[in-house]
Design a protein around this motif. Structure first.
Motif, PDB file in Angstrom:
ATOM      1  N   SER A  35       0.839  -1.212   0.000  1.00 50.42           N
ATOM      2  CA  SER A  35       0.000   0.000   0.000  1.00 50.42           C
ATOM      3  C   SER A  35       0.866   1.251   0.000  1.00 50.42           C
ATOM      4  O   SER A  35       0.572   2.228  -0.686  1.00 50.42           O
ATOM      5  CB  SER A  35      -0.911   0.039   1.230  1.00 50.42           C
ATOM      6  N   LYS A  36       1.943   1.175   0.763  1.00 54.70           N
ATOM      7  CA  LYS A  36       2.831   2.340   0.837  1.00 54.70           C
ATOM      8  C   LYS A  36       3.596   2.500  -0.476  1.00 54.70           C
ATOM      9  O   LYS A  36       3.661   3.588  -1.050  1.00 54.70           O
ATOM     10  CB  LYS A  36       3.800   2.147   2.006  1.00 54.70           C
ATOM     11  N   GLN A  37       4.122   1.380  -0.954  1.00 55.71           N
ATOM     12  CA  GLN A  37       4.934   1.401  -2.170  1.00 55.71           C
ATOM     13  C   GLN A  37       4.159   1.971  -3.362  1.00 55.71           C
ATOM     14  O   GLN A  37       4.708   2.715  -4.165  1.00 55.71           O
ATOM     15  CB  GLN A  37       5.366  -0.038  -2.455  1.00 55.71           C
ATOM     16  N   TYR A  38       2.876   1.637  -3.467  1.00 57.73           N
ATOM     17  CA  TYR A  38       2.092   2.079  -4.631  1.00 57.73           C
ATOM     18  C   TYR A  38       1.084   3.161  -4.267  1.00 57.73           C
ATOM     19  O   TYR A  38       0.144   3.416  -5.023  1.00 57.73           O
ATOM     20  CB  TYR A  38       1.417   0.872  -5.292  1.00 57.73           C
ATOM     21  N   GLU A  39       1.280   3.792  -3.134  1.00 57.54           N
ATOM     22  CA  GLU A  39       0.445   4.916  -2.673  1.00 57.54           C
ATOM     23  C   GLU A  39      -1.041   4.605  -2.729  1.00 57.54           C
ATOM     24  O   GLU A  39      -1.859   5.428  -3.131  1.00 57.54           O
ATOM     25  CB  GLU A  39       0.752   6.167  -3.498  1.00 57.54           C
ATOM     26  N   LYS A  73      -2.086   1.538 -13.111  1.00 56.38           N
ATOM     27  CA  LYS A  73      -1.041   0.618 -12.633  1.00 56.38           C
ATOM     28  C   LYS A  73      -1.310   0.134 -11.210  1.00 56.38           C
ATOM     29  O   LYS A  73      -0.842  -0.909 -10.797  1.00 56.38           O
ATOM     30  CB  LYS A  73       0.313   1.330 -12.645  1.00 56.38           C
ATOM     31  N   GLN A  74      -2.069   0.940 -10.464  1.00 63.04           N
ATOM     32  CA  GLN A  74      -2.330   0.563  -9.070  1.00 63.04           C
ATOM     33  C   GLN A  74      -3.308  -0.611  -8.945  1.00 63.04           C
ATOM     34  O   GLN A  74      -3.326  -1.284  -7.922  1.00 63.04           O
ATOM     35  CB  GLN A  74      -2.947   1.753  -8.314  1.00 63.04           C
ATOM     36  N   LEU A  75      -4.128  -0.796  -9.996  1.00 63.53           N
ATOM     37  CA  LEU A  75      -5.246  -1.739  -9.841  1.00 63.53           C
ATOM     38  C   LEU A  75      -4.796  -3.152  -9.491  1.00 63.53           C
ATOM     39  O   LEU A  75      -5.371  -3.808  -8.626  1.00 63.53           O
ATOM     40  CB  LEU A  75      -6.128  -1.744 -11.097  1.00 63.53           C
ATOM     41  N   GLY A 114     -12.267   6.469  -5.459  1.00 59.53           N
ATOM     42  CA  GLY A 114     -12.224   5.190  -6.187  1.00 59.53           C
ATOM     43  C   GLY A 114     -12.046   4.028  -5.221  1.00 59.53           C
ATOM     44  O   GLY A 114     -12.882   3.158  -5.115  1.00 59.53           O
ATOM     45  N   PHE A 115     -10.937   4.048  -4.507  1.00 64.69           N
ATOM     46  CA  PHE A 115     -10.717   3.089  -3.425  1.00 64.69           C
ATOM     47  C   PHE A 115      -9.912   3.790  -2.348  1.00 64.69           C
ATOM     48  O   PHE A 115      -9.295   4.828  -2.601  1.00 64.69           O
ATOM     49  CB  PHE A 115      -9.965   1.837  -3.933  1.00 64.69           C
TER      50      PHE A 115
END
Ligand code: IPE
Length: 264
Positions: free
Chosen positions: A55-59, A68-70, A145-146
């Motif tokens: 979660s931290k790595q991909y904000e 890209k986060q999905l 979004g999430f």
């Protein structure tokens, strides 16, 4: 009713991805089992290294920013579920009857705060004396979004609704200190914060001032903020060290233990 949170930093090694602590979790389960009488229990657990690292790595805490986060959201949601399964396994091995409640099926966020929660998902299993078990997760967010829904936030909503006798946070520290430790500054454990009593209000103001600058010190001041919110609805909270043997057991039994108690 008692609501217990197993902090992610107790049941996992927060620095090592996917490092679950089965023995610690088993001990904590045995401890609350031996301490509890006939009260209903709700168990909430954190994500620890199954959720925080990616979660931290991909904000992911900031909500949707790029496609890209999905895949990372999907992965974290699978990971926290795997952690949940490990905990269910331990509960069942200890002859308890947990019913897992997936946060994203019953909770929606709006701008990082819970805006909807379907509590019938908790009521029905509790009517049969199951133990509802839920956890910190990523949920859909009307504005972003999430976003991340922490176990602590879920507890705040559950405490407001069910008014349990007690909320117990099993963390990896002894409680809340007057100042964040580790900066060479003298700090003391705060044993009790009573929002209703005059003298403590000064202490609360002091802590609130400290909280504004304490973001980098980890989650304990955030936990205190939530505990103070819980206290406003008249529910008592204990923040204790779950890494110390028998502290959870004694706390569940109502004995005085090292920790911070927050009263409304
Ligand atoms: C965090 O939940 C959820 C995710 C990072 C997906 P918590 O805030 O309840 O977890 P811990 O107790 O800090 O590990």
């Amino acid at each position: 009713m008692i609501i217990i949170k197993f902090g992610g930093s107790v049941i996992t090694d927060k620095k090592v991805k996917y490092k679950f602590r089965p023995n610690v979790t088993d001990r904590l389960v045995k401890e609350f089992k031996s301490g509890i009488k006939k009260q209903q229990l709700i168990l909430v657990h954190g994500a620890g290294s199954f959720g925080h690292i990616l979660s931290k790595q991909y904000e992911l805490d900031k909500g949707f920013r790029s496609p890209k986060q999905l895949s990372k959201v999907a992965e974290v949601k699978k990971d926290v579920r795997e952690l949940n399964l490990k905990i269910l396994q331990i509960l069942i091995r200890n002859n308890l009857n947990p019913i897992s409640i997936s946060p994203s099926s019953v909770i929606s966020n709006n701008n990082k705060s819970i805006s909807k929660i379907d509590l019938t998902a908790f009521d029905k299993p509790m009517a049969l004396q199951f133990i509802p078990v839920t956890y910190g997760d990523i949920v859909m967010d009307e504005a972003l979004g999430f976003s991340i829904c922490s176990g602590d936030q879920i507890i705040l909503h559950l405490a407001k609704k069910y008014k349990p006798d007690r909320v117990i946070f099993a963390t990896n520290v002894d409680g809340v200190c007057t100042k964040p430790p580790g900066r060479g500054i003298k700090t003391e454990l705060i044993e009790k914060i009573d929002l209703g009593s005059g003298p403590d209000l000064d202490l609360v103001k002091q802590i609130e001032a400290e909280m504004k600058v304490a973001d980098v010190t980890g989650g304990i001041f955030e936990k205190l903020k939530i505990s103070m919110e819980i206290a406003k609805s008249g529910v008592k909270t204990n923040i204790i060290n779950g890494t110390v043997k028998n502290r959870l057991r004694d706390c569940v039994k109502g004995r005085k233990v090292i920790g911070t108690t927050i009263l409304g």
